[in-house]
Design a protein around this motif. Structure first.
Motif, mmCIF file in Angstrom:
data_model
loop_
_atom_site.group_PDB
_atom_site.id
_atom_site.type_symbol
_atom_site.label_atom_id
_atom_site.label_comp_id
_atom_site.label_asym_id
_atom_site.label_seq_id
_atom_site.Cartn_x
_atom_site.Cartn_y
_atom_site.Cartn_z
ATOM 1 N N LEU A 1 0.834 -1.202 0.000
ATOM 2 C CA LEU A 1 0.000 0.000 0.000
ATOM 3 C C LEU A 1 0.872 1.257 0.000
ATOM 4 N N LEU A 2 1.979 1.226 0.788
ATOM 5 C CA LEU A 2 2.867 2.378 0.831
ATOM 6 C C LEU A 2 3.521 2.617 -0.517
ATOM 7 N N ALA A 3 3.760 1.529 -1.233
ATOM 8 C CA ALA A 3 4.387 1.654 -2.546
ATOM 9 C C ALA A 3 3.388 1.965 -3.643
ATOM 10 N N GLY A 4 2.111 2.003 -3.290
ATOM 11 C CA GLY A 4 1.095 2.289 -4.292
ATOM 12 C C GLY A 4 0.807 1.124 -5.201
ATOM 13 N N VAL A 5 1.104 -0.087 -4.755
ATOM 14 C CA VAL A 5 0.873 -1.268 -5.577
ATOM 15 C C VAL A 5 -0.289 -2.059 -5.001
ATOM 16 N N ALA A 6 -1.256 -2.371 -5.808
ATOM 17 C CA ALA A 6 -2.400 -3.144 -5.332
ATOM 18 C C ALA A 6 -1.955 -4.551 -4.971
ATOM 19 N N PRO A 7 -2.347 -5.076 -3.793
ATOM 20 C CA PRO A 7 -1.944 -6.413 -3.385
ATOM 21 C C PRO A 7 -2.755 -7.470 -4.116
ATOM 22 N N LEU A 8 -2.455 -7.672 -5.402
ATOM 23 C CA LEU A 8 -3.236 -8.585 -6.223
ATOM 24 C C LEU A 8 -3.233 -9.997 -5.679
ATOM 25 N N ALA A 9 -2.088 -10.420 -5.093
ATOM 26 C CA ALA A 9 -1.991 -11.798 -4.641
ATOM 27 C C ALA A 9 -2.993 -12.122 -3.545
ATOM 28 N N ALA A 10 -3.465 -11.081 -2.835
ATOM 29 C CA ALA A 10 -4.409 -11.322 -1.757
ATOM 30 C C ALA A 10 -5.686 -11.952 -2.267
ATOM 31 N N ALA A 11 -6.015 -11.719 -3.557
ATOM 32 C CA ALA A 11 -7.256 -12.238 -4.110
ATOM 33 C C ALA A 11 -7.099 -13.644 -4.664
ATOM 34 N N GLU A 12 -5.883 -14.182 -4.637
ATOM 35 C CA GLU A 12 -5.647 -15.487 -5.229
ATOM 36 C C GLU A 12 -5.917 -16.610 -4.237
ATOM 37 N N PRO A 13 -6.605 -17.647 -4.692
ATOM 38 C CA PRO A 13 -6.799 -18.821 -3.828
ATOM 39 C C PRO A 13 -5.509 -19.617 -3.691
ATOM 40 N N GLU A 14 -5.486 -20.539 -2.770
ATOM 41 C CA GLU A 14 -4.299 -21.350 -2.526
ATOM 42 C C GLU A 14 -3.904 -22.154 -3.763
ATOM 43 N N SER A 15 -4.874 -22.478 -4.602
ATOM 44 C CA SER A 15 -4.582 -23.263 -5.807
ATOM 45 C C SER A 15 -3.643 -22.540 -6.770
ATOM 46 N N CYS A 16 -3.508 -21.215 -6.604
ATOM 47 C CA CYS A 16 -2.624 -20.447 -7.477
ATOM 48 C C CYS A 16 -1.169 -20.494 -7.023
ATOM 49 N N ALA A 17 -0.910 -21.082 -5.876
ATOM 50 C CA ALA A 17 0.439 -21.079 -5.318
ATOM 51 C C ALA A 17 1.424 -21.891 -6.142
ATOM 52 N N SER A 18 0.926 -22.865 -6.912
ATOM 53 C CA SER A 18 1.808 -23.744 -7.684
ATOM 54 C C SER A 18 1.395 -23.739 -9.156
ATOM 55 N N PRO A 19 1.743 -22.696 -9.891
ATOM 56 C CA PRO A 19 1.386 -22.650 -11.321
ATOM 57 C C PRO A 19 2.009 -23.832 -12.068
ATOM 58 N N ARG A 20 1.209 -24.458 -12.909
ATOM 59 C CA ARG A 20 1.657 -25.654 -13.628
ATOM 60 C C ARG A 20 1.935 -25.306 -15.089
ATOM 61 N N PHE A 21 3.193 -25.480 -15.492
ATOM 62 C CA PHE A 21 3.627 -25.167 -16.847
ATOM 63 C C PHE A 21 3.819 -26.438 -17.651
ATOM 64 N N SER A 22 3.570 -26.341 -18.953
ATOM 65 C CA SER A 22 3.993 -27.387 -19.881
ATOM 66 C C SER A 22 5.234 -26.898 -20.610
ATOM 67 N N ASP A 23 6.266 -27.738 -20.619
ATOM 68 C CA ASP A 23 7.475 -27.495 -21.401
ATOM 69 C C ASP A 23 7.541 -28.615 -22.426
ATOM 70 N N VAL A 24 7.418 -28.276 -23.721
ATOM 71 C CA VAL A 24 7.360 -29.311 -24.753
ATOM 72 C C VAL A 24 8.745 -29.788 -25.194
ATOM 73 N N GLY A 25 9.790 -29.331 -24.495
ATOM 74 C CA GLY A 25 11.119 -29.848 -24.761
ATOM 75 C C GLY A 25 11.899 -29.119 -25.832
#
Length: 314
Positions: A14-38
């Motif tokens: 808040l002091l930096a003027g940045v919205a705390p977007l992560a506060a709105a994320e559920p726990e399921s967002c903690a581990s983003p799953r990527f595909s790497d096709v090699g």
């Protein structure tokens, strides 16, 4: 402890003027799953994204999957993010899924790419310059075209050319292989000045390490302008709304051809892992974080840029 850390992060944000977007994320967002096709380029960019998200307190998971499996997993929600949607090459696979709302397109993460059939410079100088010339050199190239891994859109395009006898290629065979094995074959042929036709693309260190030229007059087989391409970021449907902080990062994430050439060279020429290449590139280019993390916070809601710089030792 977690509440105190989050509160401290919230105040800092808040002091930096940045919205705390992560506060709105559920726990399921903690581990983003990527595909790497090699593919080396996608391994590099995925490693960069994963390393940055780790520095923000996430625990990304990167799975090695084929393109076909990736586009089955995204609609099911088994994969969240794919940074390797080469267009227009993958349009036959991608577009129906996008139109049906089964995957989302975030943005182009790379412009100025190129895909198509290529030959060593000696073969090009000898007259193998267009797609129509391939058949003329049939005996010299053993009636073979070297592709990449089975199931890729590139191979499917080449197979369609052969089946349709486009450019007189009905007697040709597609040799499916890994990227590394294909390039090893190309380098051997180039050293002996033996003609070889192979699937090439840019960005890639092959364009620096091999004297090569791309064939022209391809009748838009690999897309307009003889294979001019861009790479898109795809997600499972609704991911950006579900995980807005990671979504903001993905919306900011864009690479240059030169950056990817360099990271890929670290991997293919210097023997680095994708993670090590990502670390080196980030150490040498810390300013990239400013744009990529604009409006992005840590998992706990603190400003993203200083947290990432500290975690990455920049």
């Amino acid at each position: 402890m977690t509440s105190r850390v989050f509160a401290a992060g919230l105040v800092a944000a808040l002091l930096a003027g940045v919205a705390p977007l992560a506060a709105a994320e559920p726990e399921s967002c903690a581990s983003p799953r990527f595909s790497d096709v090699g593919w080396t380029d996608i391994s590099a960019t995925t490693a960069v994204a994963g390393r940055i998200l780790t520095s923000l307190g996430y625990e990304p998971r990167i799975d090695i999957l084929s393109v076909a499996v990736t586009y089955e997993a995204l609609p099911r929600g088994d994969v969240d993010i794919f940074l390797g949607n080469w267009m227009p090459l993958q349009e036959p696979t991608q577009k129906p899924l996008v139109d049906a709302g089964r995957i989302d397109v975030v943005r182009a993460n790379l412009e100025g790419a190129l895909i198509g059939l290529a030959v060593p410079k000696a073969a090009y100088d000898a007259g193998l310059r267009t797609y129509a010339d391939i058949a003329k050199f049939g005996d010299a190239v053993d009636h073979r075209i070297y592709g990449i891994e089975a199931g890729s859109s590139a191979n499917a395009t080449i197979l369609d050319m052969i089946k349709a006898d486009k450019f007189g290629l009905k007697d040709f065979t597609l040799v499916e292989s890994s990227e590394q094995a294909m390039l090893a074959q190309v380098k051997r042929a180039a050293r002996s000045e033996k003609p070889i036709v192979f699937f090439g693309w840019r960005p890639h260190p092959m364009n620096v390490n091999i004297e090569m030229d791309y064939l022209t007059e391809g009748d838009d087989v690999f897309g307009p302008d003889d294979g001019a391409a861009r790479v898109l970021t795809n997600t499972r449907p609704g991911y950006l709304a579900d995980c807005p902080n990671v979504g903001r990062f993905l919306s900011n994430l864009v690479f240059s051809v030169e950056a990817e050439d360099l990271m890929m060279s670290y991997i293919l020429d210097d023997g680095m892992t994708a993670d090590a290449a990502a670390e080196k590139w980030l150490r040498d280019n810390p300013a990239a974080l400013d744009a990529w993390l604009d409006g992005v916070t840590t998992r706990e809601g603190a400003p993203g840029v200083p947290a990432a710089r500290q975690a990455l030792g920049l």
